[in-house]
Design a protein around this motif. Structure first.
Motif, PDB file in Angstrom:
ATOM      1  N   GLU A  19       0.836  -1.208   0.000  1.00  0.00           N
ATOM      2  CA  GLU A  19       0.000   0.000   0.000  1.00  0.00           C
ATOM      3  C   GLU A  19       0.868   1.254   0.000  1.00  0.00           C
ATOM      4  N   TYR A  20       1.968   1.198   0.740  1.00  0.00           N
ATOM      5  CA  TYR A  20       2.877   2.348   0.817  1.00  0.00           C
ATOM      6  C   TYR A  20       3.485   2.657  -0.551  1.00  0.00           C
ATOM      7  N   LEU A  21       3.827   1.592  -1.315  1.00  0.00           N
ATOM      8  CA  LEU A  21       4.490   1.760  -2.606  1.00  0.00           C
ATOM      9  C   LEU A  21       3.503   1.991  -3.750  1.00  0.00           C
ATOM     10  N   LEU A  22       2.218   2.028  -3.449  1.00  0.00           N
ATOM     11  CA  LEU A  22       1.211   2.237  -4.484  1.00  0.00           C
ATOM     12  C   LEU A  22       1.436   3.545  -5.229  1.00  0.00           C
ATOM     13  N   THR A  23       1.827   4.588  -4.504  1.00  0.00           N
ATOM     14  CA  THR A  23       2.035   5.908  -5.117  1.00  0.00           C
ATOM     15  C   THR A  23       3.505   6.330  -5.087  1.00  0.00           C
ATOM     16  N   ARG A  24       4.399   5.365  -4.867  1.00  0.00           N
ATOM     17  CA  ARG A  24       5.828   5.699  -4.778  1.00  0.00           C
ATOM     18  C   ARG A  24       6.659   4.713  -5.596  1.00  0.00           C
ATOM     19  N   SER A  25       7.747   5.187  -6.155  1.00  0.00           N
ATOM     20  CA  SER A  25       8.696   4.315  -6.846  1.00  0.00           C
ATOM     21  C   SER A  25       9.804   3.862  -5.905  1.00  0.00           C
ATOM     22  N   TYR A  26      10.049   4.649  -4.842  1.00  0.00           N
ATOM     23  CA  TYR A  26      11.105   4.333  -3.897  1.00  0.00           C
ATOM     24  C   TYR A  26      10.613   4.551  -2.464  1.00  0.00           C
ATOM     25  N   ILE A  27      11.350   4.032  -1.500  1.00  0.00           N
ATOM     26  CA  ILE A  27      10.951   4.158  -0.102  1.00  0.00           C
ATOM     27  C   ILE A  27      10.921   5.615   0.317  1.00  0.00           C
ATOM     28  N   SER A  28      11.876   6.417  -0.156  1.00  0.00           N
ATOM     29  CA  SER A  28      11.878   7.853   0.142  1.00  0.00           C
ATOM     30  C   SER A  28      12.472   8.592  -1.040  1.00  0.00           C
ATOM     31  N   GLY A  29      11.907   9.753  -1.357  1.00  0.00           N
ATOM     32  CA  GLY A  29      12.435  10.571  -2.435  1.00  0.00           C
ATOM     33  C   GLY A  29      12.107  10.037  -3.816  1.00  0.00           C
ATOM     34  N   TYR A  30      12.773  10.609  -4.820  1.00  0.00           N
ATOM     35  CA  TYR A  30      12.507  10.264  -6.203  1.00  0.00           C
ATOM     36  C   TYR A  30      13.637   9.461  -6.847  1.00  0.00           C
ATOM     37  N   GLN A  31      14.545   8.916  -6.035  1.00  0.00           N
ATOM     38  CA  GLN A  31      15.559   8.019  -6.573  1.00  0.00           C
ATOM     39  C   GLN A  31      15.957   7.018  -5.502  1.00  0.00           C
ATOM     40  N   ALA A  32      16.547   5.930  -5.935  1.00  0.00           N
ATOM     41  CA  ALA A  32      16.913   4.859  -5.005  1.00  0.00           C
ATOM     42  C   ALA A  32      17.924   5.359  -3.975  1.00  0.00           C
ATOM     43  N   SER A  33      17.763   4.910  -2.727  1.00  0.00           N
ATOM     44  CA  SER A  33      18.653   5.336  -1.647  1.00  0.00           C
ATOM     45  C   SER A  33      18.906   4.173  -0.699  1.00  0.00           C
ATOM     46  N   LYS A  34      19.658   4.464   0.361  1.00  0.00           N
ATOM     47  CA  LYS A  34      19.953   3.429   1.352  1.00  0.00           C
ATOM     48  C   LYS A  34      18.698   2.969   2.084  1.00  0.00           C
ATOM     49  N   ASP A  35      17.648   3.790   2.070  1.00  0.00           N
ATOM     50  CA  ASP A  35      16.374   3.366   2.648  1.00  0.00           C
ATOM     51  C   ASP A  35      15.829   2.158   1.892  1.00  0.00           C
ATOM     52  N   ASP A  36      15.953   2.190   0.556  1.00  0.00           N
ATOM     53  CA  ASP A  36      15.504   1.063  -0.257  1.00  0.00           C
ATOM     54  C   ASP A  36      16.336  -0.184   0.043  1.00  0.00           C
ATOM     55  N   GLY A 174       6.336   3.750 -13.846  1.00  0.00           N
ATOM     56  CA  GLY A 174       6.311   3.412 -12.427  1.00  0.00           C
ATOM     57  C   GLY A 174       5.042   3.891 -11.751  1.00  0.00           C
ATOM     58  N   ALA A 175       5.169   4.311 -10.487  1.00  0.00           N
ATOM     59  CA  ALA A 175       4.019   4.721  -9.687  1.00  0.00           C
ATOM     60  C   ALA A 175       3.434   6.041 -10.190  1.00  0.00           C
ATOM     61  N   SER A 176       2.161   6.251  -9.876  1.00  0.00           N
ATOM     62  CA  SER A 176       1.497   7.487 -10.295  1.00  0.00           C
ATOM     63  C   SER A 176       0.480   7.909  -9.245  1.00  0.00           C
ATOM     64  N   LYS A 177       0.072   9.167  -9.314  1.00  0.00           N
ATOM     65  CA  LYS A 177      -0.980   9.666  -8.431  1.00  0.00           C
ATOM     66  C   LYS A 177      -1.605  10.915  -9.049  1.00  0.00           C
ATOM     67  N   LEU A 178      -2.855  11.208  -8.628  1.00  0.00           N
ATOM     68  CA  LEU A 178      -3.546  12.403  -9.087  1.00  0.00           C
ATOM     69  C   LEU A 178      -3.355  13.514  -8.067  1.00  0.00           C
ATOM     70  N   VAL A 179      -3.004  14.699  -8.536  1.00  0.00           N
ATOM     71  CA  VAL A 179      -2.739  15.836  -7.655  1.00  0.00           C
ATOM     72  C   VAL A 179      -3.692  16.985  -8.010  1.00  0.00           C
ATOM     73  N   PRO A 180      -4.465  17.492  -7.048  1.00  0.00           N
ATOM     74  CA  PRO A 180      -5.389  18.605  -7.320  1.00  0.00           C
ATOM     75  C   PRO A 180      -4.631  19.845  -7.798  1.00  0.00           C
ATOM     76  N   VAL A 181      -5.176  20.502  -8.832  1.00  0.00           N
ATOM     77  CA  VAL A 181      -4.595  21.730  -9.355  1.00  0.00           C
ATOM     78  C   VAL A 181      -5.444  22.940  -8.954  1.00  0.00           C
TER      79      VAL A 181
END
Length: 229
Positions: A19-36, A174-181
């Protein structure tokens, strides 16, 4: 902000991660890190394909570790019941034999600074590849796009389907989400991973995402983040 996961060895723990990764490509941020890497090491193996988002993320991180490694620090992650220091220091199983042959006496630390010996070995390998005429491994990038519809009546589900219908060698959505404008309008934010030598983001936007027939739904497409992997 640090993220905490519980009992990743259980179905409940994997469901929460999925569920956490539903709207994310990585554990934190927009690129792979030590968290991943920490979460990757906490899993006993490749997750079931029924956990669609975890499975996608796991395969991506596994490929990065085998090809280029991960150096970004991340925001910090905790996996309860797991000691990251020991697990993270252990390379993937496929690499264990090679690591042992290269240096039987030294500890492997994926997070540590590169030693002079490692730098020299890397330079020697690069020189050997160049001398043998082998093509250098093509780089990859992680890209975040903002895709805006024409108005609030645009079917955002069909818009995303149209975007994901664009397929080409070297492109992975990868992951996607809708953002209100505003005024009831939402934009689509979507991640993609590209092979730099195979995919031009400008060409992708101009000749595919904002061209017919997708421009029936898409008004504009902008690059929000572009990071080398």
């Amino acid at each position: 902000m640090a993220v905490t996961f519980n009992d990743l060895g259980s179905a409940a723990g994997l469901k929460k991660l999925d569920e956490y990764l539903l709207t994310r490509s990585y554990i934190s941020g927009y690129q792979a890190s030590k968290d991943d890497i920490t979460v990757y090491a906490a899993l006993s193996g490749a997750p079931s394909s029924s956990y669609v988002n975890v499975s996608r993320w796991y395969k991506h991180i596994d490929a990065l570790l085998r090809i280029s490694g991960v150096s970004e620090e991340g925001c910090g992650v905790t996996v309860e019941g797991f000691a990251p220091a020991e697990a993270v220091a252990t390379p993937p199983a496929a690499d264990c034999k090679a690591t042992a042959e290269e240096d039987d006496d030294d500890d492997v630390d994926l997070f540590g600074e590169e030693t002079e010996e490692e730098k020299k070995a890397a330079e020697e390998r690069a020189a050997a590849v160049k001398a043998s005429g082998k093509k250098k491994e093509s780089g990859k990038s992680s890209v975040l796009l903002d895709i805006k519809p024409w108005d609030d009546e645009t079917d955002m589900k069909k818009l995303e389907e149209a975007v994901r219908s664009v397929q080409m060698e070297g492109l992975l959505w990868g992951a996607s989400k809708l953002v209100p404008v505003g005024y009831g309008i939402k934009k689509l934010q979507i991640m993609m991973t590209i092979v730099d030598d195979l995919v031009s983001v400008d060409t992708l936007i101009e000749e595919h995402l904002t061209a017919e027939p997708i421009n029936e739904y898409v008004q504009s497409c902008d690059i929000v983040a572009f990071n080398k992997i």
